[in-house]
Design an enzyme around this catalytic site. Structure first.
Site, PDB file in Angstrom:
ATOM      1  N   HIS A 220       0.871  -1.195   0.000  1.00 53.78           N
ATOM      2  CA  HIS A 220       0.000   0.000   0.000  1.00 53.78           C
ATOM      3  C   HIS A 220       0.901   1.237   0.000  1.00 53.78           C
ATOM      4  CE1 HIS A 220      -3.464   2.438   0.648  1.00 53.78           C
ATOM      5  NE2 HIS A 220      -3.748   2.160   1.916  1.00 53.78           N
ATOM      6  N   HIS A 260      -2.292  -2.346  -9.483  1.00 58.25           N
ATOM      7  CA  HIS A 260      -3.341  -1.760  -8.644  1.00 58.25           C
ATOM      8  C   HIS A 260      -4.558  -2.668  -8.668  1.00 58.25           C
ATOM      9  CE1 HIS A 260      -5.974   1.208  -6.826  1.00 58.25           C
ATOM     10  NE2 HIS A 260      -4.868   1.840  -6.469  1.00 58.25           N
ATOM     11  N   ASP A 316       2.399   5.568  -6.284  1.00 59.02           N
ATOM     12  CA  ASP A 316       3.658   5.513  -5.543  1.00 59.02           C
ATOM     13  C   ASP A 316       4.887   5.550  -6.446  1.00 59.02           C
ATOM     14  OD1 ASP A 316       2.786   5.385  -2.852  1.00 59.02           O
ATOM     15  OD2 ASP A 316       2.085   3.343  -3.206  1.00 59.02           O
TER      16      ASP A 316
HETATM   17  N1  ACO Z   1       5.091  -6.555 -10.060  1.00 62.57           N
HETATM   18  C1  ACO Z   1       4.990  -7.697 -10.730  1.00 62.57           C
HETATM   19  N2  ACO Z   1       3.826  -8.334 -10.980  1.00 62.57           N
HETATM   20  C2  ACO Z   1       2.712  -7.759 -10.524  1.00 62.57           C
HETATM   21  C3  ACO Z   1       2.743  -6.551  -9.808  1.00 62.57           C
HETATM   22  C4  ACO Z   1       3.988  -5.939  -9.584  1.00 62.57           C
HETATM   23  N3  ACO Z   1       4.090  -4.800  -8.916  1.00 62.57           N
HETATM   24  N4  ACO Z   1       1.490  -6.214  -9.457  1.00 62.57           N
HETATM   25  C5  ACO Z   1       0.690  -7.169  -9.936  1.00 62.57           C
HETATM   26  N5  ACO Z   1       1.417  -8.105 -10.583  1.00 62.57           N
HETATM   27  C6  ACO Z   1       0.898  -9.300 -11.233  1.00 62.57           C
HETATM   28  C7  ACO Z   1       0.778 -10.414 -10.214  1.00 62.57           C
HETATM   29  O1  ACO Z   1       1.913 -11.227 -10.245  1.00 62.57           O
HETATM   30  C8  ACO Z   1      -0.460 -11.144 -10.644  1.00 62.57           C
HETATM   31  O2  ACO Z   1      -0.097 -12.099 -11.616  1.00 62.57           O
HETATM   32  P1  ACO Z   1      -0.818 -13.561 -11.607  1.00 62.57           P
HETATM   33  O3  ACO Z   1      -2.275 -13.264 -11.864  1.00 62.57           O
HETATM   34  O4  ACO Z   1      -0.123 -14.269 -12.712  1.00 62.57           O
HETATM   35  O5  ACO Z   1      -0.569 -14.118 -10.241  1.00 62.57           O
HETATM   36  C9  ACO Z   1      -1.311 -10.094 -11.333  1.00 62.57           C
HETATM   37  O6  ACO Z   1      -0.421  -9.029 -11.707  1.00 62.57           O
HETATM   38  C10 ACO Z   1      -2.389  -9.520 -10.437  1.00 62.57           C
HETATM   39  O7  ACO Z   1      -1.798  -9.160  -9.187  1.00 62.57           O
HETATM   40  P2  ACO Z   1      -2.512  -9.323  -7.808  1.00 62.57           P
HETATM   41  O8  ACO Z   1      -1.501  -9.295  -6.728  1.00 62.57           O
HETATM   42  O9  ACO Z   1      -3.461 -10.475  -7.834  1.00 62.57           O
HETATM   43  O10 ACO Z   1      -3.367  -7.998  -7.767  1.00 62.57           O
HETATM   44  P3  ACO Z   1      -3.944  -7.354  -6.470  1.00 62.57           P
HETATM   45  O11 ACO Z   1      -5.055  -6.528  -6.914  1.00 62.57           O
HETATM   46  O12 ACO Z   1      -4.225  -8.366  -5.417  1.00 62.57           O
HETATM   47  O13 ACO Z   1      -2.712  -6.494  -5.932  1.00 62.57           O
HETATM   48  C11 ACO Z   1      -1.164  -4.780  -5.597  1.00 62.57           C
HETATM   49  C12 ACO Z   1      -2.535  -5.156  -6.174  1.00 62.57           C
HETATM   50  C13 ACO Z   1      -1.017  -5.315  -4.188  1.00 62.57           C
HETATM   51  C14 ACO Z   1      -1.079  -3.251  -5.543  1.00 62.57           C
HETATM   52  C15 ACO Z   1      -0.059  -5.351  -6.508  1.00 62.57           C
HETATM   53  O14 ACO Z   1      -0.174  -4.813  -7.792  1.00 62.57           O
HETATM   54  C16 ACO Z   1       1.347  -5.130  -5.950  1.00 62.57           C
HETATM   55  O15 ACO Z   1       1.828  -5.906  -5.157  1.00 62.57           O
HETATM   56  N6  ACO Z   1       2.032  -4.017  -6.392  1.00 62.57           N
HETATM   57  C17 ACO Z   1       3.330  -3.675  -5.853  1.00 62.57           C
HETATM   58  C18 ACO Z   1       3.185  -2.847  -4.581  1.00 62.57           C
HETATM   59  C19 ACO Z   1       2.649  -1.471  -4.852  1.00 62.57           C
HETATM   60  O16 ACO Z   1       3.120  -0.743  -5.708  1.00 62.57           O
HETATM   61  N7  ACO Z   1       1.645  -1.069  -4.053  1.00 62.57           N
HETATM   62  C20 ACO Z   1       1.042   0.261  -4.113  1.00 62.57           C
HETATM   63  C21 ACO Z   1      -0.361   0.194  -4.636  1.00 62.57           C
HETATM   64  S1  ACO Z   1      -1.077   1.782  -4.827  1.00 62.57           S
HETATM   65  C22 ACO Z   1      -1.387   2.245  -3.236  1.00 62.57           C
HETATM   66  O17 ACO Z   1      -1.694   1.499  -2.382  1.00 62.57           O
HETATM   67  C23 ACO Z   1      -1.264   3.612  -2.922  1.00 62.57           C
END
Ligand code: ACO
Length: 380
Positions: A220, A260, A316
């Site tokens: 987050h 996201h 971010d």
């Molecule tokens: N890097 C690499 N792969 C990613 C990323 C990433 N940053 N984000 C998503 N993916 C991929 C996942 O591997 C997943 O692949 P799969 O379906 O083959 O397993 C797919 O995209 C979907 O990802 P999920 O984790 O299921 O999506 P979710 O909605 O649960 O998570 C999250 C969203 C937590 C923000 C995720 O994108 C992440 O971990 N990002 C990195 C951390 C980040 O930047 N957080 C800030 C978010 S914005 C905020 O809160 C202000």
């Protein structure tokens, strides 16, 4: 089959008047106003009024909000002492969470959840949270905290309390834009936590303390710190591509600042911050962090397209290079997010307390069944 919504994805827990997000079109709306227009023209205080009262303020309403904020930047001496006694190296988000919790002890009406009192607490936190973040950063660096200037708004006062000098108009405007962009984002994890905490009709300090704890996490608000940590560890432009491919090759590897739950296209806040980052890079003559960020975006785009996934920069990502060029230590990035998001958290608390129902979802039990109790000495 019992339907399970892991991570509460796609679940509507209530209605809200505050914010709407269209993740397919990349739209973010605060109370009917497009975020692009607000980032372009509004001050943080105007946005606070909009989020809290539903309308942009008239001149006299804005003056009243600013008047209310003037004394709010002052911290109880005991809270300053607490910050001074916090062990060196403690992460600022731990210090902030603890200090905000401590503030309840200095508020005789902490448990009053009437609308008028909530607005008083919100105004107080809007000044005290930046004061805590700034004082803690200075204390950790062995410097004295800088007293707030009651004539300055949140953005300028925060810069002044961190750096100990009058901020330029240009830096104040960039700070204001960053605060506007981070102020609100619907039912994100920390806002949901704030609302869920308040739903037991506990006090607003508990709800904001819980929200700060949630925001801190790397998935987050903690991701902006993670972005700069990654860029620093990579070191130069040539290192970006191998870093990204290495991360994606790891089991569950995440590149911070991308992806996201809601957006399928680029987060509109990231688009705005990308422009700010580019401008700061040109003006400062130090384009390193912006260029590395651009390269990371390019490599991620290609890698994700090859996998058929839509994982784009989020708020971010470019905020990291923007804060770097404003001169902030990376440990301060997530606290800056917290001081801005306090506006949104409080707006949601007004809504939650005004029409509350206890949040109480269920978990589907899949554990053991039918065991019989054996006294402790008979257990093998
Ligand atoms: N890097 C690499 N792969 C990613 C990323 C990433 N940053 N984000 C998503 N993916 C991929 C996942 O591997 C997943 O692949 P799969 O379906 O083959 O397993 C797919 O995209 C979907 O990802 P999920 O984790 O299921 O999506 P979710 O909605 O649960 O998570 C999250 C969203 C937590 C923000 C995720 O994108 C992440 O971990 N990002 C990195 C951390 C980040 O930047 N957080 C800030 C978010 S914005 C905020 O809160 C202000």
């Amino acid at each position: 089959m019992t339907e399970i919504h892991r991570g509460l994805a796609g679940v509507n827990v209530d209605t809200s008047q505050i914010c709407s997000i269209d993740g397919e079109r990349g739209e973010l709306i605060y109370r009917g106003y497009d975020i692009r227009e607000l980032a372009d023209q509004a001050s943080f205080e105007e946005v606070v009024h909009l989020l809290w009262f539903g309308e942009l303020p008239t001149r006299s309403e804005l003056d009243a909000l600013r008047d209310g904020l003037r004394p709010a930047f002052d911290l109880p001496g005991e809270v300053l002492d607490l910050l001074a006694r916090t062990p060196k190296g403690t992460a600022p988000m731990h210090a902030l969470r603890t200090a905000v919790s401590a503030l309840a002890a200095f508020d005789d009406d902490a448990d009053d959840t009437s609308e008028a009192n909530l607005r008083r607490v919100g105004t107080s936190l809007l000044g005290k949270i930046p004061a805590i973040v700034a004082a803690y950063q200075r204390l950790q660096a062995g410097q004295e905290p800088v007293a707030p200037d009651p004539n300055l708004g949140v953005a300028a006062n925060f810069l002044r309390m961190v750096n100990g000098e009058e901020p330029s108009d240009a830096a104040t405007r960039v700070m204001d834009v960053a605060l506007v962009l981070h102020a609100e984002h619907g039912s994100n994890a920390s806002t949901f936590v704030a609302r869920a905490t308040a739903s037991s009709l506990t006090d607003p300090y508990s709800a904001i303390t819980a929200a700060i704890g949630s925001l801190k996490g790397p998935l987050h608000g903690g991701a902006n710190y993670g972005v700069m940590q990654a860029l620093e560890s990579i070191g130069d432009l040539a290192g970006v591509e191998p870093y990204v491919h290495g991360k994606l090759a790891e089991e569950g590897g995440r590149v911070m600042g991308f992806g996201h739950r809601v957006y399928r296209v680029m987060d509109p806040r990231a688009t705005i911050l990308k422009g700010v980052s580019e401008r700061l890079a040109q003006e400062s003559g130090d384009a390193k962090w912006f260029e590395m960020s651009l390269e990371m975006e390019r490599v991620m785009d290609a890698a994700m397209e090859a996998k058929g996934k839509q994982v784009k920069p989020n708020v971010d990502f470019f905020s990291a290079s923007v804060y770097r060029m404003l001169g902030f230590a990376k440990e301060t990035y997530t606290p800056i997010f917290a001081l801005s998001r306090t506006a949104g958290w409080m707006a949601h608390l007004f809504e939650q307390y005004a029409d509350n129902r206890l949040m109480r979802p269920r978990l589907v039990y899949e554990g053991a069944k039918g065991k019989t109790f054996t006294p402790v000495d008979q257990r093998g």
